[in-house]
Write an enzyme that holds these catalytic residues in place. Structure first.
Site, PDB file in Angstrom:
ATOM      1  N   GLY A  25      79.111  39.936  34.114  1.00  0.00           N
ATOM      2  CA  GLY A  25      79.223  40.847  35.254  1.00  0.00           C
ATOM      3  C   GLY A  25      80.671  41.064  35.652  1.00  0.00           C
ATOM      4  O   GLY A  25      80.978  41.301  36.821  1.00  0.00           O
ATOM      5  N   SER A  28      83.107  44.581  37.428  1.00  0.00           N
ATOM      6  CA  SER A  28      83.273  45.036  38.808  1.00  0.00           C
ATOM      7  C   SER A  28      82.921  43.904  39.762  1.00  0.00           C
ATOM      8  O   SER A  28      82.422  42.849  39.359  1.00  0.00           O
ATOM      9  CB  SER A  28      82.396  46.264  39.100  1.00  0.00           C
ATOM     10  OG  SER A  28      81.015  45.924  39.016  1.00  0.00           O
ATOM     11  N   TYR A 166      64.980  42.616  44.941  1.00  0.00           N
ATOM     12  CA  TYR A 166      66.234  41.892  44.734  1.00  0.00           C
ATOM     13  C   TYR A 166      66.083  40.442  45.186  1.00  0.00           C
ATOM     14  O   TYR A 166      66.462  39.511  44.453  1.00  0.00           O
ATOM     15  CB  TYR A 166      67.348  42.583  45.517  1.00  0.00           C
ATOM     16  CG  TYR A 166      68.691  41.884  45.465  1.00  0.00           C
ATOM     17  CD1 TYR A 166      69.537  42.046  44.379  1.00  0.00           C
ATOM     18  CD2 TYR A 166      69.106  41.068  46.517  1.00  0.00           C
ATOM     19  CE1 TYR A 166      70.778  41.422  44.330  1.00  0.00           C
ATOM     20  CE2 TYR A 166      70.339  40.431  46.477  1.00  0.00           C
ATOM     21  CZ  TYR A 166      71.166  40.613  45.387  1.00  0.00           C
ATOM     22  OH  TYR A 166      72.384  39.973  45.341  1.00  0.00           O
TER      23      TYR A 166
END
Length: 342
Positions: A25, A28, A166
């Site tokens: 990841g 960003s 999420y």
């Protein structure tokens, strides 16, 4: 006859300047901030993400600033690609001392409105991405007695309407990491397993999200700077920590949800109205299925993001007294969002 010496089965975390780190990841947000800070402090870093162009730009910036870094494009949802990234790090730098699972994405919307393909892709990245990272890293970290660090969220400790999918993925990550820690310790595997749980962080994750609500997705307040999470990750790369929450207000929210669930159930939908700004339009396309708009650490929407957290600073060196004091600070901070957590 003298018995053969037994191998040391405790982790041996090196100083950061002597480490090789792999960070997923890393194109960003938190991952990119961590890679830049790690390289600045002397670590050799392999940046992993789907967007090779963004990774190469980040590597160029790190090298221009005097650091040592390389890039490997891989989708963490692909187990073979993650193993190949680990092999590349080993070939390029000779070993792996710390592995950071940071790849993640988000969906905003009520659970009944989320398409199955999006829900599955979310888990492919957030949950299976962490699983694939752990499985690829453990053989290498066992040799170096290193650190396995996974970034979850305070959503791993509480439900979250509008961000329910999420939160479910982060609950799954926490359960996996906690069970993995137990199994590795029981087997005498000398790897330090740590879970990082950030509060709302000023990264582009909301702008990158798939959003089924009217308006633009927002980072749940209060909002902290991503550099705080990067510093927490690097601290855990050199100090044995089971878990660490970044942001006292977020920790207080999780404690409130755990101890007052009925009241939390009533208040959470009210708080969730801040998760979307109806006056703005959601950027498209999202990065759920493929990379989009990477290369940024910050969202650009929170110039006043909190730069410090007294709770997290205390939690890094937790004893009973310090922990109780930190929880008290967090309790105050949770209800006074207009004040600094400092």
């Amino acid at each position: 006859m003298t018995p053969a010496p037994q191998p040391d089965r405790t982790p041996a975390l090196k100083p950061l300047a002597e480490q090789v780190m792999v960070i997923t990841g890393a194109s960003s947000g938190i991952g990119l901030a961590t890679a830049k800070r790690a390289a600045k402090q002397g670590a050799r870093v392999l940046l992993v993400a789907r967007d090779e162009s963004a990774l190469r730009t980040a590597v160029h910036e790190i090298v221009a600033d005097g650091g040592i870094a390389d890039a490997y494009a891989a989708d963490v949802g692909d187990a073979a690609a993650v193993r190949a990234a680990a092999a590349h790090a080993r070939q390029r730098f000779g070993r792996i001392d710390t592995w950071v699972n940071d790849a993640g994405t988000a969906i905003y919307g009520k659970l009944v409105d989320i398409p199955d393909d999006e829900h599955q892709q979310l888990f492919r990245t957030n949950y299976f991405g962490a699983v694939h990272g752990c499985l690829a890293a453990i053989p290498h970290l066992t040799e170096t007695r290193g650190a396995l660090i996974t970034v979850a969220s305070i959503a791993a400790d509480m439900p979250s309407p509008i961000m329910g999918a999420y939160a479910a993925s982060k609950h799954a990550v926490k359960a996996y990491i906690d069970a993995l820690r137990i199994e590795l310790a029981s087997d005498g595997v000398p790897v330090q397993v740590t879970l990082i749980k950030p509060s709302g962080i000023d990264t582009p994750i909301a702008q990158h999200a798939a959003n089924h609500e009217p308006g633009e997705a927002q980072i749940p307040p209060p909002v902290y700077a991503p550099e705080l999470v990067a510093d927490a990750i690097l601290f855990c790369a050199t100090h044995a920590k089971r878990d660490l929450t970044v942001g006292g207000a977020g920790r207080a929210q999780a404690l409130f949800a755990a101890h007052f669930p009925s009241l939390f159930d009533r208040l959470a939908p009210i708080a969730a109205t801040m998760f979307v700004d109806p006056k703005k339009r959601q950027p498209a396309p999202s990065n759920l299925f493929e990379s989009n708009d990477t290369g940024r650490v910050h969202s650009g929407e929170h110039p006043a993001a909190r730069q410090t957290s007294l709770y997290t600073a205390a939690a890094k060196h937790s004893g009973l007294t310090t922990a109780l004091s930190a929880i008290a600070v967090a309790g105050i901070g949770a209800f006074v969002y207009g004040r600094k957590d400092r």
